[in-house]
Design a protein around this motif. Structure first.
Motif, short mmCIF file in Angstrom:
data_model
loop_
_atom_site.label_atom_id
_atom_site.label_comp_id
_atom_site.label_asym_id
_atom_site.label_seq_id
_atom_site.Cartn_x
_atom_site.Cartn_y
_atom_site.Cartn_z
N PRO A 246 1.08 -1.16 0.29
CA PRO A 246 -0.22 0.00 -0.09
C PRO A 246 0.66 1.30 0.46
CG PRO A 246 -0.17 -1.18 2.27
CD PRO A 246 0.76 -1.72 1.54
N ASP A 247 1.76 1.56 -0.84
CA ASP A 247 2.59 2.73 -0.89
C ASP A 247 1.65 3.67 -1.95
OD1 ASP A 247 5.17 4.17 -1.33
OD2 ASP A 247 4.85 3.92 -3.02
N TRP A 248 1.95 4.23 -1.96
CA TRP A 248 1.23 6.35 -2.07
C TRP A 248 1.43 5.70 -4.33
CZ3 TRP A 248 1.82 10.49 1.83
CH2 TRP A 248 0.94 9.90 2.57
N GLY A 249 2.54 6.01 -4.04
CA GLY A 249 2.38 5.69 -5.94
C GLY A 249 2.85 4.72 -6.38
N ALA A 250 2.74 3.29 -5.67
CA ALA A 250 2.67 1.92 -5.84
C ALA A 250 0.53 2.21 -7.03
CB ALA A 250 2.83 0.95 -5.09
N SER A 263 -12.59 7.34 -10.72
CA SER A 263 -11.35 8.13 -10.51
C SER A 263 -11.01 8.27 -8.85
CB SER A 263 -12.00 9.69 -10.79
OG SER A 263 -12.38 10.17 -10.44
N HIS A 264 -12.05 7.87 -8.33
CA HIS A 264 -11.43 7.67 -6.78
C HIS A 264 -10.57 6.83 -6.61
CE1 HIS A 264 -14.09 4.25 -7.05
NE2 HIS A 264 -13.67 4.10 -5.90
N VAL A 265 -10.11 5.92 -7.55
CA VAL A 265 -8.62 4.78 -6.91
C VAL A 265 -7.66 5.50 -7.03
CG1 VAL A 265 -7.86 2.60 -7.99
CG2 VAL A 265 -10.00 2.75 -7.58
N VAL A 266 -7.60 6.65 -8.12
CA VAL A 266 -6.35 7.29 -8.60
C VAL A 266 -6.55 8.68 -7.88
CG1 VAL A 266 -5.01 8.63 -10.03
CG2 VAL A 266 -6.21 6.68 -10.94
N MET A 267 -7.38 9.01 -7.58
CA MET A 267 -6.92 10.93 -6.86
C MET A 267 -7.07 10.30 -5.14
SD MET A 267 -10.84 12.60 -8.80
CE MET A 267 -11.09 14.00 -7.57
N MET A 268 -7.37 9.47 -5.07
CA MET A 268 -6.93 9.25 -3.42
C MET A 268 -5.79 9.70 -3.06
SD MET A 268 -9.98 10.10 -1.98
CE MET A 268 -11.77 9.72 -2.20
N PRO A 269 -5.30 8.33 -3.12
CA PRO A 269 -3.71 8.63 -3.20
C PRO A 269 -3.20 9.76 -3.67
CG PRO A 269 -4.13 6.73 -4.43
CD PRO A 269 -5.34 7.30 -4.21
N GLY A 270 -3.79 10.59 -4.88
CA GLY A 270 -2.54 11.72 -5.32
C GLY A 270 -2.95 12.68 -4.29
N ILE A 271 -4.26 12.41 -3.59
CA ILE A 271 -4.53 14.00 -3.30
C ILE A 271 -3.72 13.89 -2.09
CG2 ILE A 271 -6.05 15.38 -1.54
CD1 ILE A 271 -8.19 14.22 -4.10
N ALA A 272 -3.02 12.94 -1.24
CA ALA A 272 -2.53 12.49 -0.26
C ALA A 272 -1.12 12.86 -0.33
CB ALA A 272 -2.56 10.91 -0.49
N ILE A 273 -0.73 12.84 -1.43
CA ILE A 273 0.81 13.01 -1.52
C ILE A 273 0.72 14.84 -2.27
CG2 ILE A 273 2.74 13.08 -3.93
CD1 ILE A 273 1.69 10.42 -4.62
N PHE A 274 -0.02 15.21 -3.12
CA PHE A 274 0.26 17.10 -2.74
C PHE A 274 -0.23 17.28 -1.88
CE2 PHE A 274 -2.76 20.48 -3.44
CZ PHE A 274 -2.06 21.09 -4.11
N LEU A 275 -0.82 17.03 -0.67
CA LEU A 275 -1.19 17.47 0.82
C LEU A 275 0.28 18.07 1.24
CD1 LEU A 275 -4.90 16.77 1.47
CD2 LEU A 275 -4.00 18.70 0.40
N THR A 276 0.48 16.65 1.55
CA THR A 276 2.26 15.61 2.06
C THR A 276 3.28 16.88 1.98
OG1 THR A 276 1.42 14.18 2.35
CG2 THR A 276 3.31 14.20 3.20
#
Length: 298
Positions: A246-250, A263-276
């Motif tokens: 469960p790595d954000w990039g993976a 789209s939520h499958v990509v948006m959720m980890p993308g938002i986590a990376i963006f905010l961090t």
């Protein structure tokens, strides 16, 4: 030091207000509103990374083919992926993986770069030319391209991602510390330490290194954001964490095939990376205003 006197009937009371660097930093930090709230977010993220695996509502590794690609709901806050795994649970566990990889890689790069920068700036001569020319060669390659080359040689895996990200971080830290060392070694107290017979090691780490510590902390905070992006990119390309991790990039890599339908499958980890990444950059900007001597003098 400010001294105030209070006169009583029988005695004179002297109150001394001692200077506190910690208190001054805290007062200045609270004035950096955006950076302050970004630091609160990072603190919460670190807490989540520590306790995340113990508070996940679902098993982040266990597939559930009856609930594949479901959107966000009360049962699954961030929806489910193509295997029916809860994305929110995977994000909680992935926070530990992403932060651990980025922190460790930046720490290793900072240690190696600081040592090389001190040696280069302090001794100069052929050693300085060797270290700086080697850094120039590494600077000729984009960071991500250099990381891809290193992982391609060493093989995929999170350990090799840490090595790759730390390696391309070394030249930046070395150049930063070298500049501070060149300024610091010409100061009066360093000349005094040399005249008293202090060793080179003591002069470098006792007298010169503390002068560059503020700038180093600022750069580390900003570099962590870069490391998160690089590690996520390598995992996205299949060179980092394995697909089931469960790595954000993976998670981004697995979800790209469902961008048009779920789209939520990509948006959720993308938002986590963006905010961090955004939070670490904002904290770095605030620390620069508070800690960097040049900024404070301006």
């Amino acid at each position: 030091m400010e001294v105030s006197r209070e006169v009583s009937n029988s005695s004179i009371v002297i109150k001394e207000n001692k200077y506190s660097p910690t208190k001054e930093f805290w007062n200045n930090w609270k004035r950096q509103k955006t950076s302050f709230w970004a630091s609160i977010f990072i603190l919460l993220l670190i807490i989540i990374a520590i306790i995340g695996p113990y508070i996940t509502p679902y098993d982040p590794y266990e597939p559930n083919y009856n609930e594949t690609l479901q959107g966000p709901s009360k049962e699954h806050f961030a929806g489910t992926d193509e295997y029916g795994r809860d994305i929110f649970s995977r994000l909680l566990v992935g926070a530990r993986i992403s932060l651990s990889v980025s922190f460790l890689s930046v720490l290793l790069g900072a240690i190696a770069g600081t040592i090389l920068g001190l040696l280069s700036g302090y001794f100069g001569g052929w050693l300085d030319r060797l270290i700086m020319r080697s850094s120039d060669v590494m600077f000729a390659f984009p960071d991500l391209l250099l990381a891809i080359a290193i992982v391609a040689i060493l093989g995929p895996g999170l350990t090799n991602v840490v090595i790759a990200v730390s390696v391309f971080s070394i030249p930046s830290f070395a150049r930063l510390v070298r500049g501070s060392t060149l300024e610091g070694k010409e100061t009066v107290f360093v000349e005094a330490a040399k005249s008293m017979g202090a060793s080179h090691f003591r002069i470098m780490f006792k007298h010169i290194f503390p002068e560059s510590l503020g700038s180093l902390i600022v750069f580390i905070s900003m570099r962590i954001g870069t490391a998160i992006l690089a590690a996520s990119s390598l995992s996205f390309l299949g060179l980092g964490a394995s697909p089931e991790t469960p790595d954000w990039g993976a998670m981004l890599s697995l979800g790209r095939d469902y961008l048009g339908t779920s789209s939520h499958v990509v948006m959720m980890p993308g938002i986590a990376i963006f905010l961090t990444v955004l939070a670490f950059n904002l904290v770095g900007d605030g620390l620069r205003d508070v800690l960097d001597p040049k900024t404070k003098n301006e």
